[in-house]
Design a protein around this motif. Sequence first.
Motif, short mmCIF file in Angstrom:
data_model
loop_
_atom_site.label_atom_id
_atom_site.label_comp_id
_atom_site.label_asym_id
_atom_site.label_seq_id
_atom_site.Cartn_x
_atom_site.Cartn_y
_atom_site.Cartn_z
N LYS A 24 -44.58 -20.00 5.70
CA LYS A 24 -44.01 -18.97 6.72
C LYS A 24 -43.86 -17.58 5.87
CE LYS A 24 -41.88 -22.22 9.85
NZ LYS A 24 -40.48 -22.74 10.30
N ARG A 25 -43.76 -17.71 4.54
CA ARG A 25 -43.59 -16.72 3.63
C ARG A 25 -42.28 -15.84 4.04
NH1 ARG A 25 -48.92 -14.06 1.16
NH2 ARG A 25 -47.21 -13.60 -0.36
N GLN A 26 -41.20 -16.64 4.35
CA GLN A 26 -39.94 -15.96 4.78
C GLN A 26 -39.03 -15.46 3.59
OE1 GLN A 26 -38.98 -19.54 7.57
NE2 GLN A 26 -37.59 -17.84 7.79
N TYR A 27 -39.54 -16.00 2.43
CA TYR A 27 -38.86 -15.61 1.12
C TYR A 27 -39.78 -15.05 -0.06
CZ TYR A 27 -35.45 -18.66 3.50
OH TYR A 27 -34.65 -19.13 4.39
N ARG A 28 -39.23 -14.19 -0.67
CA ARG A 28 -40.10 -13.75 -1.94
C ARG A 28 -39.81 -14.65 -2.91
NH1 ARG A 28 -44.44 -11.50 -2.39
NH2 ARG A 28 -44.14 -10.27 -1.02
N TYR A 29 -38.71 -15.25 -3.12
CA TYR A 29 -38.16 -16.35 -4.32
C TYR A 29 -37.01 -16.82 -3.85
CZ TYR A 29 -34.54 -12.94 -5.28
OH TYR A 29 -33.46 -11.95 -5.26
N ILE A 30 -36.72 -18.17 -4.40
CA ILE A 30 -35.97 -18.87 -4.31
C ILE A 30 -35.28 -19.46 -5.60
CG2 ILE A 30 -34.93 -21.24 -3.25
CD1 ILE A 30 -37.57 -21.28 -1.61
N ILE A 31 -33.82 -19.40 -5.96
CA ILE A 31 -33.30 -19.57 -7.20
C ILE A 31 -32.70 -21.07 -6.72
CG2 ILE A 31 -31.87 -19.27 -9.12
CD1 ILE A 31 -32.51 -16.18 -8.55
N GLU A 44 -29.47 -21.93 -4.59
CA GLU A 44 -28.47 -20.87 -4.98
C GLU A 44 -28.73 -19.51 -4.29
OE1 GLU A 44 -25.89 -20.00 -8.82
OE2 GLU A 44 -28.11 -19.21 -8.86
N LYS A 45 -29.83 -19.07 -4.03
CA LYS A 45 -30.06 -17.86 -3.46
C LYS A 45 -31.37 -17.85 -3.24
CE LYS A 45 -29.82 -13.15 -4.54
NZ LYS A 45 -28.83 -12.24 -4.28
N THR A 46 -31.73 -16.89 -2.18
CA THR A 46 -33.37 -16.76 -1.71
C THR A 46 -33.18 -15.05 -1.53
OG1 THR A 46 -32.54 -16.49 0.76
CG2 THR A 46 -33.34 -18.64 -0.47
N GLY A 47 -34.63 -14.67 -1.76
CA GLY A 47 -34.83 -13.17 -1.96
C GLY A 47 -35.91 -12.93 -0.59
N GLU A 48 -35.49 -11.89 0.23
CA GLU A 48 -36.12 -11.39 1.26
C GLU A 48 -37.60 -11.23 0.87
OE1 GLU A 48 -35.08 -11.38 4.37
OE2 GLU A 48 -33.26 -12.37 3.57
N PRO A 49 -38.51 -11.31 1.90
CA PRO A 49 -39.87 -10.73 1.48
C PRO A 49 -40.20 -9.50 0.67
CG PRO A 49 -39.83 -11.99 3.62
CD PRO A 49 -38.42 -11.44 3.19
N ASP A 55 -35.83 -7.49 -8.84
CA ASP A 55 -34.60 -7.93 -8.03
C ASP A 55 -34.42 -9.50 -8.52
OD1 ASP A 55 -34.41 -5.38 -6.97
OD2 ASP A 55 -35.55 -5.93 -5.12
N PHE A 56 -35.78 -9.98 -8.52
CA PHE A 56 -35.64 -11.58 -8.73
C PHE A 56 -35.20 -11.66 -10.30
CE2 PHE A 56 -38.40 -14.70 -10.99
CZ PHE A 56 -37.80 -15.83 -10.60
N ALA A 57 -35.63 -11.21 -11.06
CA ALA A 57 -35.31 -11.25 -12.73
C ALA A 57 -33.89 -10.89 -12.80
CB ALA A 57 -36.29 -10.38 -13.38
N ALA A 58 -33.36 -9.97 -12.16
CA ALA A 58 -32.09 -9.53 -12.17
C ALA A 58 -31.02 -10.65 -11.63
CB ALA A 58 -31.59 -8.19 -11.59
N ASP A 59 -31.78 -11.50 -10.65
CA ASP A 59 -30.80 -12.51 -9.90
C ASP A 59 -30.59 -13.72 -10.87
OD1 ASP A 59 -29.80 -11.00 -7.78
OD2 ASP A 59 -31.40 -11.98 -6.15
N PHE A 70 -41.33 -18.40 -7.45
CA PHE A 70 -41.45 -16.95 -6.95
C PHE A 70 -42.96 -16.80 -6.26
CE2 PHE A 70 -42.84 -12.27 -7.62
CZ PHE A 70 -41.67 -11.73 -7.31
N ASP A 71 -43.03 -16.00 -5.28
CA ASP A 71 -44.32 -15.89 -4.38
C ASP A 71 -44.88 -14.42 -4.90
OD1 ASP A 71 -46.68 -16.11 -2.80
OD2 ASP A 71 -45.33 -15.97 -1.12
N TYR A 72 -45.93 -14.56 -5.93
CA TYR A 72 -46.23 -13.35 -6.46
C TYR A 72 -47.78 -12.97 -5.61
CZ TYR A 72 -47.78 -10.06 -10.10
OH TYR A 72 -48.43 -9.02 -10.36
N ASP A 73 -47.63 -11.67 -5.24
CA ASP A 73 -48.87 -10.80 -4.43
C ASP A 73 -49.53 -10.16 -5.65
OD1 ASP A 73 -48.43 -12.30 -1.99
OD2 ASP A 73 -46.99 -10.51 -1.39
N PHE A 74 -50.80 -10.32 -5.56
CA PHE A 74 -51.47 -9.20 -6.41
C PHE A 74 -52.92 -9.08 -5.99
CE2 PHE A 74 -52.43 -13.92 -7.27
CZ PHE A 74 -53.66 -13.75 -7.75
N PHE A 75 -53.85 -8.33 -6.36
CA PHE A 75 -55.00 -8.17 -6.07
C PHE A 75 -56.17 -8.78 -7.08
CE2 PHE A 75 -53.02 -4.94 -3.44
CZ PHE A 75 -53.53 -5.09 -2.15
#
Length: 139
Positions: A24-31, A44-49, A55-59, A70-75
Amino acid sequence: MANAASGMAVNDECKLKFLELKAKRQYRYIIYKIEEAKKEVLVEKTGEPTTSYDDFAADLPPNECRYAVFDYDFFSEESVPKSKIFFIAWSPDTSRIRSKMLYASSKDRFRRELDGIQIELQATDPSEMSLEVINGRVA
Protein backbone atom coordinates in the motif's frame (compact mmCIF):
# COMPACT_ATOMS: atom_id res chain seq x y z
CA MET A 1 7.54 -18.55 16.87
CA ALA A 2 10.96 -18.04 18.44
CA ASN A 3 14.19 -17.96 16.50
CA ALA A 4 16.15 -21.09 17.35
CA ALA A 5 19.50 -19.29 17.40
CA SER A 6 18.59 -16.31 19.56
CA GLY A 7 15.16 -17.19 20.99
CA MET A 8 13.60 -14.06 19.43
CA ALA A 9 9.98 -14.02 18.38
CA VAL A 10 8.68 -11.71 15.66
CA ASN A 11 5.69 -9.60 16.64
CA ASP A 12 2.83 -9.80 14.09
CA GLU A 13 2.86 -6.01 13.76
CA CYS A 14 6.32 -6.28 12.15
CA LYS A 15 4.92 -8.26 9.22
CA LEU A 16 1.71 -6.22 9.03
CA LYS A 17 3.53 -2.89 8.81
CA PHE A 18 5.92 -4.34 6.21
CA LEU A 19 2.97 -5.47 4.05
CA GLU A 20 1.49 -1.97 4.36
CA LEU A 21 4.82 -0.51 3.18
CA LYS A 22 5.20 -3.01 0.34
CA ALA A 23 1.66 -3.25 -1.00
CA LYS A 24 0.00 0.00 0.00
CA ARG A 25 3.08 2.25 0.25
CA GLN A 26 1.75 3.66 3.53
CA TYR A 27 5.27 4.17 4.89
CA ARG A 28 8.65 5.23 3.53
CA TYR A 29 10.47 3.23 6.19
CA ILE A 30 10.09 1.04 9.26
CA ILE A 31 12.60 0.74 12.09
CA TYR A 32 12.51 -2.46 14.14
CA LYS A 33 13.91 -3.01 17.62
CA ILE A 34 14.63 -6.18 19.58
CA GLU A 35 12.98 -5.92 22.99
CA GLU A 36 15.32 -8.08 25.03
CA ALA A 37 12.99 -8.35 28.04
CA LYS A 38 10.18 -9.73 25.86
CA LYS A 39 12.54 -11.67 23.55
CA GLU A 40 10.68 -10.18 20.61
CA VAL A 41 11.26 -8.00 17.54
CA LEU A 42 8.92 -4.98 17.59
CA VAL A 43 8.15 -2.01 15.35
CA GLU A 44 9.86 1.02 16.89
CA LYS A 45 9.06 3.72 14.34
CA THR A 46 7.54 4.27 10.91
CA GLY A 47 8.14 7.11 8.48
CA GLU A 48 5.42 8.74 6.41
CA PRO A 49 5.62 8.29 2.61
CA THR A 50 6.80 11.89 2.23
CA THR A 51 9.81 11.54 4.53
CA SER A 52 13.31 11.64 3.08
CA TYR A 53 16.24 9.26 3.30
CA ASP A 54 17.99 11.79 5.55
CA ASP A 55 15.01 11.72 7.94
CA PHE A 56 15.25 7.94 8.01
CA ALA A 57 19.00 7.93 8.67
CA ALA A 58 18.55 10.49 11.47
CA ASP A 59 15.98 8.22 13.16
CA LEU A 60 18.49 5.39 13.57
CA PRO A 61 20.06 5.59 17.04
CA PRO A 62 23.81 6.35 16.88
CA ASN A 63 24.77 3.80 19.58
CA GLU A 64 22.16 1.03 19.32
CA CYS A 65 21.50 -1.75 16.82
CA ARG A 66 18.30 -1.84 14.77
CA TYR A 67 16.78 -3.50 11.73
CA ALA A 68 15.22 -1.21 9.17
CA VAL A 69 13.33 -1.39 5.90
CA PHE A 70 13.42 1.51 3.45
CA ASP A 71 11.34 1.87 0.28
CA TYR A 72 13.67 3.67 -2.11
CA ASP A 73 12.27 5.43 -5.20
CA PHE A 74 14.54 6.12 -8.15
CA PHE A 75 14.54 6.44 -11.93
CA SER A 76 15.99 3.75 -14.21
CA GLU A 77 18.41 4.63 -17.01
CA GLU A 78 15.34 4.85 -19.27
CA SER A 79 13.83 7.45 -16.87
CA VAL A 80 11.19 5.00 -15.65
CA PRO A 81 10.15 5.48 -12.00
CA LYS A 82 11.08 2.41 -9.93
CA SER A 83 11.24 1.35 -6.32
CA LYS A 84 13.38 -1.12 -4.35
CA ILE A 85 12.87 -2.26 -0.78
CA PHE A 86 16.07 -2.30 1.25
CA PHE A 87 16.65 -4.27 4.45
CA ILE A 88 19.31 -2.56 6.56
CA ALA A 89 20.98 -4.24 9.51
CA TRP A 90 22.22 -1.25 11.53
CA SER A 91 24.94 -2.29 13.97
CA PRO A 92 27.08 0.72 14.92
CA ASP A 93 30.60 0.09 16.20
CA THR A 94 29.67 1.96 19.39
CA SER A 95 26.79 -0.38 20.32
CA ARG A 96 27.08 -3.03 23.05
CA ILE A 97 28.71 -6.32 22.04
CA ARG A 98 25.76 -8.30 23.44
CA SER A 99 23.38 -6.23 21.33
CA LYS A 100 25.45 -6.76 18.18
CA MET A 101 25.48 -10.52 18.78
CA LEU A 102 21.74 -10.61 19.42
CA TYR A 103 20.91 -8.68 16.25
CA ALA A 104 23.37 -10.72 14.16
CA SER A 105 21.98 -14.06 15.37
CA SER A 106 18.35 -13.02 14.75
CA LYS A 107 18.81 -11.22 11.42
CA ASP A 108 18.37 -14.05 8.88
CA ARG A 109 15.19 -15.41 10.38
CA PHE A 110 13.70 -11.95 10.83
CA ARG A 111 14.55 -10.99 7.26
CA ARG A 112 12.84 -14.14 5.96
CA GLU A 113 9.64 -13.02 7.72
CA LEU A 114 9.59 -9.93 5.48
CA ASP A 115 8.79 -11.36 2.07
CA GLY A 116 9.65 -8.87 -0.65
CA ILE A 117 13.02 -7.50 0.47
CA GLN A 118 15.07 -6.83 -2.66
CA ILE A 119 18.42 -5.56 -1.37
CA GLU A 120 20.18 -6.10 1.95
CA LEU A 121 22.79 -3.84 3.54
CA GLN A 122 24.87 -4.27 6.69
CA ALA A 123 26.00 -0.93 8.13
CA THR A 124 28.24 -0.14 11.10
CA ASP A 125 28.43 3.60 10.43
CA PRO A 126 26.38 6.09 8.36
CA SER A 127 28.83 6.06 5.42
CA GLU A 128 28.04 2.36 4.78
CA MET A 129 24.39 3.23 4.10
CA SER A 130 24.76 6.63 2.48
CA LEU A 131 22.61 7.63 -0.50
CA GLU A 132 25.65 6.99 -2.74
CA VAL A 133 25.78 3.38 -1.49
CA ILE A 134 22.01 3.00 -1.96
CA ASN A 135 22.17 4.42 -5.50
CA GLY A 136 25.07 2.10 -6.30
CA ARG A 137 23.05 -0.95 -5.24
CA VAL A 138 20.05 -0.15 -7.46
CA ALA A 139 22.09 0.62 -10.60
